[in-house]
Design a protein around this motif. Sequence first.
Motif, PDB file in Angstrom:
ATOM      1  N   ARG A 267       0.836  -1.199   0.000  1.00 42.45           N
ATOM      2  CA  ARG A 267       0.000   0.000   0.000  1.00 42.45           C
ATOM      3  C   ARG A 267       0.872   1.250   0.000  1.00 42.45           C
ATOM      4  NH1 ARG A 267      -2.633  -3.739   3.280  1.00 42.45           N
ATOM      5  NH2 ARG A 267      -4.772  -4.230   2.635  1.00 42.45           N
ATOM      6  N   CYS A 268       1.995   1.150  -0.714  1.00 39.71           N
ATOM      7  CA  CYS A 268       2.905   2.295  -0.799  1.00 39.71           C
ATOM      8  C   CYS A 268       2.266   3.403  -1.631  1.00 39.71           C
ATOM      9  CB  CYS A 268       4.239   1.869  -1.405  1.00 39.71           C
ATOM     10  SG  CYS A 268       4.160   1.449  -3.160  1.00 39.71           S
ATOM     11  N   SER A 269       2.942   4.534  -1.708  1.00 37.68           N
ATOM     12  CA  SER A 269       2.382   5.683  -2.424  1.00 37.68           C
ATOM     13  C   SER A 269       2.132   5.379  -3.894  1.00 37.68           C
ATOM     14  CB  SER A 269       3.328   6.884  -2.293  1.00 37.68           C
ATOM     15  OG  SER A 269       4.624   6.561  -2.798  1.00 37.68           O
ATOM     16  N   LEU A 270       3.016   4.580  -4.519  1.00 38.25           N
ATOM     17  CA  LEU A 270       2.852   4.269  -5.932  1.00 38.25           C
ATOM     18  C   LEU A 270       1.675   3.334  -6.169  1.00 38.25           C
ATOM     19  CD1 LEU A 270       4.003   4.650  -8.781  1.00 38.25           C
ATOM     20  CD2 LEU A 270       5.453   2.664  -8.387  1.00 38.25           C
ATOM     21  N   CYS A 271       1.468   2.390  -5.263  1.00 42.98           N
ATOM     22  CA  CYS A 271       0.353   1.453  -5.417  1.00 42.98           C
ATOM     23  C   CYS A 271      -0.987   2.077  -5.014  1.00 42.98           C
ATOM     24  CB  CYS A 271       0.604   0.204  -4.573  1.00 42.98           C
ATOM     25  SG  CYS A 271       1.955  -0.840  -5.182  1.00 42.98           S
ATOM     26  N   PRO A 275       0.282   6.972 -10.875  1.00 46.97           N
ATOM     27  CA  PRO A 275       0.702   8.234 -11.501  1.00 46.97           C
ATOM     28  C   PRO A 275      -0.359   8.765 -12.449  1.00 46.97           C
ATOM     29  CG  PRO A 275       2.467   6.596 -11.581  1.00 46.97           C
ATOM     30  CD  PRO A 275       1.238   5.885 -11.102  1.00 46.97           C
ATOM     31  N   GLU A 276      -0.452  10.076 -12.501  1.00 46.36           N
ATOM     32  CA  GLU A 276      -1.405  10.741 -13.399  1.00 46.36           C
ATOM     33  C   GLU A 276      -0.651  11.305 -14.599  1.00 46.36           C
ATOM     34  OE1 GLU A 276      -4.569  10.738 -13.207  1.00 46.36           O
ATOM     35  OE2 GLU A 276      -4.816   9.884 -11.194  1.00 46.36           O
ATOM     36  N   PRO A 277      -1.266  11.328 -15.786  1.00 45.79           N
ATOM     37  CA  PRO A 277      -2.604  10.824 -16.073  1.00 45.79           C
ATOM     38  C   PRO A 277      -2.667   9.308 -16.272  1.00 45.79           C
ATOM     39  CG  PRO A 277      -1.643  11.732 -18.050  1.00 45.79           C
ATOM     40  CD  PRO A 277      -0.636  11.956 -16.963  1.00 45.79           C
ATOM     41  N   VAL A 278      -1.501   8.666 -16.451  1.00 43.94           N
ATOM     42  CA  VAL A 278      -1.487   7.221 -16.653  1.00 43.94           C
ATOM     43  C   VAL A 278      -0.132   6.688 -16.202  1.00 43.94           C
ATOM     44  CG1 VAL A 278      -0.655   7.385 -19.029  1.00 43.94           C
ATOM     45  CG2 VAL A 278      -1.934   5.365 -18.334  1.00 43.94           C
ATOM     46  N   GLY A 292      -1.246  12.051 -26.877  1.00 43.13           N
ATOM     47  CA  GLY A 292      -1.694  11.617 -25.559  1.00 43.13           C
ATOM     48  C   GLY A 292      -1.383  10.152 -25.305  1.00 43.13           C
ATOM     49  N   LEU A 293      -1.756   9.685 -24.115  1.00 40.42           N
ATOM     50  CA  LEU A 293      -1.515   8.307 -23.698  1.00 40.42           C
ATOM     51  C   LEU A 293      -2.809   7.645 -23.257  1.00 40.42           C
ATOM     52  CD1 LEU A 293       1.697   8.903 -21.546  1.00 40.42           C
ATOM     53  CD2 LEU A 293       1.621   7.881 -23.835  1.00 40.42           C
ATOM     54  N   CYS A 294      -2.822   6.324 -23.375  1.00 39.53           N
ATOM     55  CA  CYS A 294      -3.958   5.526 -22.923  1.00 39.53           C
ATOM     56  C   CYS A 294      -3.446   4.424 -22.006  1.00 39.53           C
ATOM     57  CB  CYS A 294      -4.688   4.872 -24.099  1.00 39.53           C
ATOM     58  SG  CYS A 294      -5.026   5.948 -25.505  1.00 39.53           S
ATOM     59  N   ARG A 295      -4.278   4.015 -21.091  1.00 39.79           N
ATOM     60  CA  ARG A 295      -3.956   2.841 -20.286  1.00 39.79           C
ATOM     61  C   ARG A 295      -4.054   1.607 -21.165  1.00 39.79           C
ATOM     62  NH1 ARG A 295      -7.244  -0.756 -18.473  1.00 39.79           N
ATOM     63  NH2 ARG A 295      -9.041   0.597 -18.884  1.00 39.79           N
ATOM     64  N   LEU A 296      -3.146   0.656 -20.999  1.00 39.44           N
ATOM     65  CA  LEU A 296      -3.237  -0.584 -21.772  1.00 39.44           C
ATOM     66  C   LEU A 296      -4.522  -1.324 -21.399  1.00 39.44           C
ATOM     67  CD1 LEU A 296       0.380  -2.087 -21.736  1.00 39.44           C
ATOM     68  CD2 LEU A 296      -0.917  -1.354 -23.736  1.00 39.44           C
ATOM     69  N   PRO A 297      -5.263  -1.804 -22.388  1.00 35.71           N
ATOM     70  CA  PRO A 297      -6.484  -2.550 -22.063  1.00 35.71           C
ATOM     71  C   PRO A 297      -6.162  -3.846 -21.343  1.00 35.71           C
ATOM     72  CG  PRO A 297      -5.967  -2.747 -24.404  1.00 35.71           C
ATOM     73  CD  PRO A 297      -5.021  -1.736 -23.833  1.00 35.71           C
ATOM     74  N   ALA A 298      -7.074  -4.277 -20.484  1.00 38.44           N
ATOM     75  CA  ALA A 298      -6.924  -5.536 -19.754  1.00 38.44           C
ATOM     76  C   ALA A 298      -8.095  -6.439 -20.093  1.00 38.44           C
ATOM     77  CB  ALA A 298      -6.863  -5.272 -18.254  1.00 38.44           C
ATOM     78  N   GLU A 299      -7.913  -7.733 -19.898  1.00 38.79           N
ATOM     79  CA  GLU A 299      -8.977  -8.691 -20.209  1.00 38.79           C
ATOM     80  C   GLU A 299     -10.257  -8.355 -19.461  1.00 38.79           C
ATOM     81  OE1 GLU A 299      -8.971 -11.007 -22.398  1.00 38.79           O
ATOM     82  OE2 GLU A 299      -6.848 -11.347 -22.887  1.00 38.79           O
ATOM     83  N   GLU A 300     -10.104  -7.987 -18.168  1.00 40.70           N
ATOM     84  CA  GLU A 300     -11.286  -7.713 -17.348  1.00 40.70           C
ATOM     85  C   GLU A 300     -11.811  -6.292 -17.549  1.00 40.70           C
ATOM     86  OE1 GLU A 300      -7.518  -6.896 -15.055  1.00 40.70           O
ATOM     87  OE2 GLU A 300      -8.334  -8.501 -16.324  1.00 40.70           O
ATOM     88  N   CYS A 306      -7.934   7.854 -24.473  1.00 44.38           N
ATOM     89  CA  CYS A 306      -6.782   8.745 -24.439  1.00 44.38           C
ATOM     90  C   CYS A 306      -6.993   9.796 -23.348  1.00 44.38           C
ATOM     91  CB  CYS A 306      -6.601   9.417 -25.795  1.00 44.38           C
ATOM     92  SG  CYS A 306      -5.297  10.673 -25.827  1.00 44.38           S
ATOM     93  N   THR A 307      -5.965  10.071 -22.613  1.00 45.11           N
ATOM     94  CA  THR A 307      -6.074  11.049 -21.534  1.00 45.11           C
ATOM     95  C   THR A 307      -6.128  12.484 -22.061  1.00 45.11           C
ATOM     96  OG1 THR A 307      -3.656  11.079 -21.343  1.00 45.11           O
ATOM     97  CG2 THR A 307      -4.868   9.563 -19.904  1.00 45.11           C
ATOM     98  N   ARG A 308      -5.764  12.661 -23.345  1.00 50.22           N
ATOM     99  CA  ARG A 308      -5.775  14.016 -23.904  1.00 50.22           C
ATOM    100  C   ARG A 308      -7.002  14.266 -24.759  1.00 50.22           C
ATOM    101  NH1 ARG A 308      -0.560  16.333 -27.031  1.00 50.22           N
ATOM    102  NH2 ARG A 308       0.193  16.302 -24.856  1.00 50.22           N
ATOM    103  N   CYS A 309      -7.213  13.482 -25.821  1.00 43.37           N
ATOM    104  CA  CYS A 309      -8.341  13.733 -26.734  1.00 43.37           C
ATOM    105  C   CYS A 309      -9.588  12.933 -26.373  1.00 43.37           C
ATOM    106  CB  CYS A 309      -7.945  13.438 -28.177  1.00 43.37           C
ATOM    107  SG  CYS A 309      -7.674  11.677 -28.532  1.00 43.37           S
TER     108      CYS A 309
END
Length: 554
Positions: A267-271, A275-278, A292-300, A306-309
């Motif tokens: 439960r550290c600061s990083l977990c 980080p923002e935006p991703v 811009g950047l997007c989070r990698l999609p996950a199965e679930e 995109c965090t920008r557009c």
Amino acid sequence: MPDVTEVETTDIMEVDVLDKANAVGDNTIIAGYVSSNITDVSILKSSKLPNVDAAWMGCDILFSIKPHTCQTADWPRHKQECPALQRWAEAAKSSAESSSTSSTSPEIPSDAIRCLGACFGRSAKLAQKSKEIDALQSNRTSISKSLDAQNSQLHAHLAHAVDMADYGLHSASDLVDLVSRFTTNTFTVTTPTLTPIGACVSPLVALINHSCDPNASVVFPREPLLQVVALKPIEAGEEVLTSYIDTTLPKHLRQQVLRETYHFICRCSLCAHLPEPVDLRDAMYCTKKCGGLCRLPAEEDPLTRCTRCKSAVKDTDAVLDATRVGDEALKKAERVQFSDPDKARQLTTNLIPILTSVGVVPSAHPLLALSRLHTSLLISKLSELNIEEIRSPQLEQQLGQSVFGSGKTSGEAQEELDNCVRSATRTCTGLSQILPFGHPVRALAVTELGKLLTRRIQSPSPSCPSPVPGLPSSAVAANSAIYPPSGPARLKMAYQTLVRAREELMIGFGGMNEGGEVGKDIRLQIVDIEKELDVWRIRGKEAAEDELKRGKKL
């Protein structure tokens, strides 16, 4: 000075707690020394590593990669360990047969368990250190009791390998407790370049808690020195935190490793606050190319924007397929990197373009892990080529041309070296995006890149252009036609990279040590390159003056 537990051949002694943790030039928090021989490295006989000597004095379980004289000297220690390893292998084989699982080689205990076995062989000393061992953190209550669990099998094998009563162990729970204390609190002993060579236990250093965003790191800047160095300014009263795991992994993998190995949820600061935006450990570029950047999609949770557009990634299946195949290829390549390096290199070569084609950023998993492994494999292959340092024109005349004994043309050999430089650049880019300035892993990656840039195979070609001024480093790295440059431009780039590397080494391996053995070597190399650049400048000035004189005559 606190006395520190003796284990295997790595004793951490004379540990001093220092009070200078804030200045970059003097950032050592804890210093200690590893006594005895820390170069004891044993590997599976089936690993088929290059330059591995014959079986260790007839042992058919381990190979030793130490020189023959060292093997002979170390045999008295190993001959006590050997019968236990034989019994361990038999127990592992029986367990595999009973569970209908296949195994191509006998199970070998981890370094931590072998350290514990060495302590069993020194029962008197183990008894003297019992108070310190008892004080170490144990996770016995968190260990799975399932008969099929890996931990349960490990303890069963160890029970077959040793006679517990001989060492004051009166029950299986005593054995489990002791094993847990060792596996939870051991540190990997490394060379100054972070190559693992053993294991050790320090009750003092083991008191330091974990964070995925640590402010300190445990390093071995030179043999036999162990240090805890500050990576960031640490205020009085602020907790010193190191990382127990690879912090380049995304959150879900970090949590998995910590849960399985250390039995806690981080439960550290990083977990707790991504980080923002991703988080760049788990990101891809916007498919609309807006920057811009997007989070990698996950199965679930395949939906990602995109965090920008704010555009949604439409073809998430392609990204999911690429990352899944990349994960599988990484595991295969890691398994065969020593036994079949060509196969491992083929896997990394094939998968890196697939991941980059779907927009995975250089710092994201599994692309970063594949890039690091790929760079390592390419560097190891360079030993087949006749590579020398970049030389000034004056030295070129004195030394003559390179001789190639690898069967490759100079152009082919140069392209292999340049591919290695490009791979190292991609690795440095990824690490620099997620690790702080001065992190030991990042510092060594930059060092490796700088050293590669100082190497040459053929005389500099005037047809190879230098980098375009103002061109982003990522674009330069992506365009093999203009990166890396040749001649003076390449030497200047090497100089700038090594200067930066030394600055990072001074943090990551301690300013008191001048950045450790690597930092000292780099300082000398920087001085040599400065001399080479001076020769280039003089020759360039002379050439310009000659050209001016010819112009005036015309």
